[in-house]
Every structure is written in C-alpha cells, then in structure tokens.
Design an enzyme around this catalytic site. Structure first.
Site, PDB file in Angstrom:
ATOM      1  N   GLY A  52       3.951   3.983  -3.071  1.00  0.00           N
ATOM      2  CA  GLY A  52       3.577   5.358  -2.741  1.00  0.00           C
ATOM      3  C   GLY A  52       3.240   6.140  -4.003  1.00  0.00           C
ATOM      4  O   GLY A  52       4.047   6.951  -4.470  1.00  0.00           O
ATOM      5  N   GLU A  77       1.277  -4.979 -11.853  1.00  0.00           N
ATOM      6  CA  GLU A  77       0.276  -4.835 -10.795  1.00  0.00           C
ATOM      7  C   GLU A  77      -1.111  -5.264 -11.252  1.00  0.00           C
ATOM      8  O   GLU A  77      -1.931  -5.692 -10.447  1.00  0.00           O
ATOM      9  CB  GLU A  77       0.257  -3.370 -10.314  1.00  0.00           C
ATOM     10  CG  GLU A  77      -0.704  -3.154  -9.169  1.00  0.00           C
ATOM     11  CD  GLU A  77      -0.693  -1.744  -8.591  1.00  0.00           C
ATOM     12  OE1 GLU A  77       0.188  -0.945  -8.939  1.00  0.00           O
ATOM     13  OE2 GLU A  77      -1.591  -1.458  -7.791  1.00  0.00           O
ATOM     14  N   SER A 110      -0.561   7.199  -4.735  1.00  0.00           N
ATOM     15  CA  SER A 110      -1.694   8.093  -4.471  1.00  0.00           C
ATOM     16  C   SER A 110      -1.376   9.131  -3.398  1.00  0.00           C
ATOM     17  O   SER A 110      -0.639   8.860  -2.447  1.00  0.00           O
ATOM     18  CB  SER A 110      -2.900   7.285  -4.005  1.00  0.00           C
ATOM     19  OG  SER A 110      -3.176   6.262  -4.918  1.00  0.00           O
TER      20      SER A 110
END
Ligand SMILES: Cc1cc2nc3c(=O)[nH]c(=O)nc-3n(C[C@H](O)[C@H](O)[C@H](O)COP(=O)(O)OP(=O)(O)OC[C@H]3O[C@@H](n4cnc5c(N)ncnc54)[C@H](O)[C@@H]3O)c2cc1C
Length: 387
Positions: free
Chosen positions: A134, A252, A136
């Site tokens: 969570g 990521e 953006s």
C-alpha cells in the site's frame, strides 16, 4: 568518477548447492503447468492461484531465505533467485504469495517485532498468507512523500483513514503493509511517515477491483474508514517509514521478475521459429538480439543479489536492473509482433498469438509498476552525485 558506480557490482556465480534446486523444481513445474495455455502462463506473476502457492510452500520452495525458526530454510538469496527464475520461465501462477515472500517477509524480518515475525513469517513460508503493497494513492504515485492516508494513535492502538490505489491483488490478500502519515503534515514530506500492517478483513476496509487494459482485475483501490488497528501494527520505528520503504524497494526492483516477464511469449515464439514454417533469417537475428540483451541483465541482477545477500541495501543498483530489464521486457512483444506480422498471410500458431496478445496489452505497465523509468533514472543520477 562514473567507474566507481560500476566497480561496486561484481560478477557473481550461483553457488552449486543453490543451482542443485533447479532440476527437482523443473520437474514439478513441467507437471503442474503443461496443461495451462501460453496465454494464461504469460500472466505468471499476475496469475493468482492460492492452491499453487500452498503446494510450493509444502514443497519447501517459499521463504527459503527466512531463518529456520520462522519457517524458512536459512538459505541464500541465490537459492531464491533460482526458484524465481524457474517459476517465471515456466509461467507459473505465482501472484498469491509473490509480494509476501519477496518483500513483506524480508521487511518484517528486518524491522518487525519478535511477535510479528513469529506470527507472519511461518504462514508466508507455507504459502498461506498473502500480502499487498500500500504505497500509491490517487495523488501520490512517484511522489510517495505526499501520501495522505494517516494512522493516529488511539489509546493502545491506531485509527486508520484514507485510500490506496493500484494495489496489486488488494482485494484478494490477507494483509497490506501501508505507507502512512503518523505525524506532521504534507509540508513535512518524508518526515512523519511510518509503515503499518493492516489486516484487510477488519471492519472499515473496502477493496474494489480495477479492470486493467488486458481485461483482468489484478489491482484494486482500497479504502480505510476509521479502521481500528492493534498497537502491534506498526512495522519498525514510528517515523522511519521512508527509510524502510526505500530499503524494501531494493528487493522489489532487482529480481528476475524485472526482466523475465515476457519469457513465456519469447519461448513460444522460439518454438515456432524452430519449425521449418517459422524460421526466417530475420527471426534468427531477432532471437540473437533478445538473448544478447537478457544475458548481461541476468548477470547484473545476480550481482545485486550478492549485495542483498551481504546485507547491503543496493537501491541504485536495483534501479539499474529495473530500467534495463523492463526495456527488454517491452522490446520482446513489440519485436515479435513486428516479426510475425511481416510474414504476410502465413499461418501463425493460435497459442503464440494468445501469448502475444496478453503480453502486448500488459507491457506498458512494466515500466510503471514498482517505480517509473523517469524516477529510476533520477535515482541513478542522484547516485552519480548529480542531484
Ligand atoms: C501493474 C501495476 C501494478 C501496481 N501495483 C502497485 C501496488 O501493488 N502497490 C502500490 O502502491 N502501487 C502499485 N502500482 C502503482 C505504481 O507504483 C505507480 O503507478 C507508479 O509509481 C507511478 O505513479 P502514478 O501512477 O501516480 O504516476 P505519476 O507519479 O503521476 O507519474 C506520471 C508520469 O510522470 C512522470 N513523473 C512523475 N514524477 C516525475 C519526476 N519527478 N521526474 C520526471 N518524471 C516524473 C512519471 O515517470 C510518469 O511518466 C502499480 C502500477 C501498475 C501499473
């Protein structure tokens, strides 16, 4: 000197004991994916299959890098690299466990409390607990420091209000790790941000799927209306959210998923090019062009893996992998379409066209998700001392 940025990355080989994982996994993946169409396999890390994730966990392929006392196998990041590259090249449906195993688990391991580690890491390693990211919000994408979702202390716990968007599988996951404001206001930018763990089954949480260009609804918008969270929901230190998110992004952005997303299409096309009907001098040259780009990116990603393995947080180096990797991921559908449609009215295999159709529609998102190309290049410029 720009050379300094390059010499910090060294060629790295996968240790033999980690390479050894490959054969058994291949056999399992051959059996479990052979009946899935190329168009479905082309989704791979967008393909959500909770049973498949559980089976991977049962076979010991998840949470490999977690310590044994938290359900892991105490193995190196190279073991995970081997597993991830095999999963993606077979087009296995990995989305259910993907984010939890790749970054939420390592984040909890690094910053979480002992209770959080005991509670969350074993089910992640079993492929039973699914997480989403969570970060953006409707007006905060690249500019994450402007997030407005806020968590306020309330007695012993927290009250959460706000909205996230583009949350991959937000409507299917059990937990979100959200970047939220816990103190200060918009003018404070990075200061006053924290990471908070949200159980998405709590009252006040609503997740609405968003349909993307391919027709799938893999991401969602998630609303929080006076959600009551336990005290132990904060991950890491209050106000340290920016630093933690930055470290998380190194996990990521540097892995095989940043250059293997179009591999199912590439392999389907190669199978066609190997036939007498499919081979042309142009397609042979294109095959060479694609592979000559993939090989150095894989070497670069392995060099970043070595840095992650040593405990470093190679944020800039990870940006290099994602910038180069997504370029080749986008080149593959574009160049293959050009090759196939330059053949006049030659008969083309429907399975290949299915994979091409999905990959072409999904490809624009490859250089947006996880940080846009412009943002990555800005970070690289900062690493060179230009900002
Ligand atoms: C498939 C997909 C999955 C996603 N999954 C998630 C998820 O699970 N969780 C999550 O939190 N987010 C997710 N996102 C959101 C993603 O992280 C954002 O879309 C991305 O960070 C860009 O933000 P934005 O869409 O608000 O665009 P903006 O930030 O508004 O950017 C618009 C354009 O302006 C450019 N731009 C912006 N700022 C600058 C600058 N300073 N300098 C130069 N150019 C700039 C950008 O490069 C881009 O081209 C996902 C996105 C996609 C496409």
């Amino acid at each position: 000197m720009s050379l300094d940025a390059l010499t910090s990355l060294n060629p790295t080989a996968i240790p033999a004991e980690d390479e050894a994982l490959r054969e058994g996994l291949r056999q399992f993946l051959r059996e479990s994916t052979h009946s899935i169409s190329p168009e479905r396999r082309a989704r791979s890390w967008a393909g959500f299959d909770a049973n498949f994730s559980r089976e991977l966990g049962r076979r010991g392929y998840l949470g490999l890098t977690f310590p044994r006392n938290y359900g892991g196998a105490d193995r190196s990041a190279f073991a995970r690299f081997v597993v991830v590259e095999e999963l993606l090249n077979f087009g296995a449906p990995v989305a259910a466990h993907w984010i939890a195993e790749r970054q939420s688990g390592p984040l909890i391991l690094k910053y979480g409390t002992e209770a959080q580690k005991r509670r969350h890491l074993p089910p992640i390693a079993r492929g039973e607990s699914f997480f989403c990211i969570g970060m953006s919000e409707p007006n905060s994408g690249s500019d994450l420091a402007s997030v407005r979702t806020c968590a306020k202390r309330d007695g012993k716990g927290w009250r959460l209000d706000g909205q996230k968007i583009w949350t991959t599988h937000g409507h299917r996951c059990h937990y979100m790790i959200a970047l939220v404001r816990t103190s200060g206001g918009a003018a404070d930018r990075q200061r006053g941000l924290s990471q908070i763990l949200v159980d998405l089954s709590l009252p006040g949480v609503v997740a609405r799927p968003i349909v993307d260009l391919t027709g799938d609804s893999h991401f969602s918008e998630v609303f929080f209306d006076d959600v009551r969270l336990e005290e132990d929901s904060l991950i890491g230190e209050e106000g340290n959210g920016w630093e933690q998110v930055t470290a998380e992004l190194a996990f990521e952005r540097s892995g095989p998923e940043r250059f293997y997303t179009s591999m199912v299409l590439f392999d389907e096309w190669l199978d066609f090019v190997r036939t007498s009907a499919g081979r042309t001098p142009e397609s042979e040259r294109l095959a060479g062009r694609i592979l000559s780009q993939l090989a150095p990116i894989r070497a670069l990603s392995l060099a970043v893996t070595a840095k992650l393995e040593s405990g470093a947080s190679p944020v800039i180096e990870a940006a290099l992998v994602k910038d180069l990797g997504t370029a080749v991921e986008q080149l593959i559908p574009e160049a293959i379409a050009e090759d196939l449609f330059s053949r006049g009215d030659a008969e083309l295999p429907p399975a290949l066209l299915g994979a091409l159709n999905y990959t072409t529609l999904a490809a624009p998102s490859y250089s947006l998700r996880g940080g846009t190309r412009d943002i990555l290049r800005g970070m690289i410029a900062r690493g060179l001392g230009l900002r």
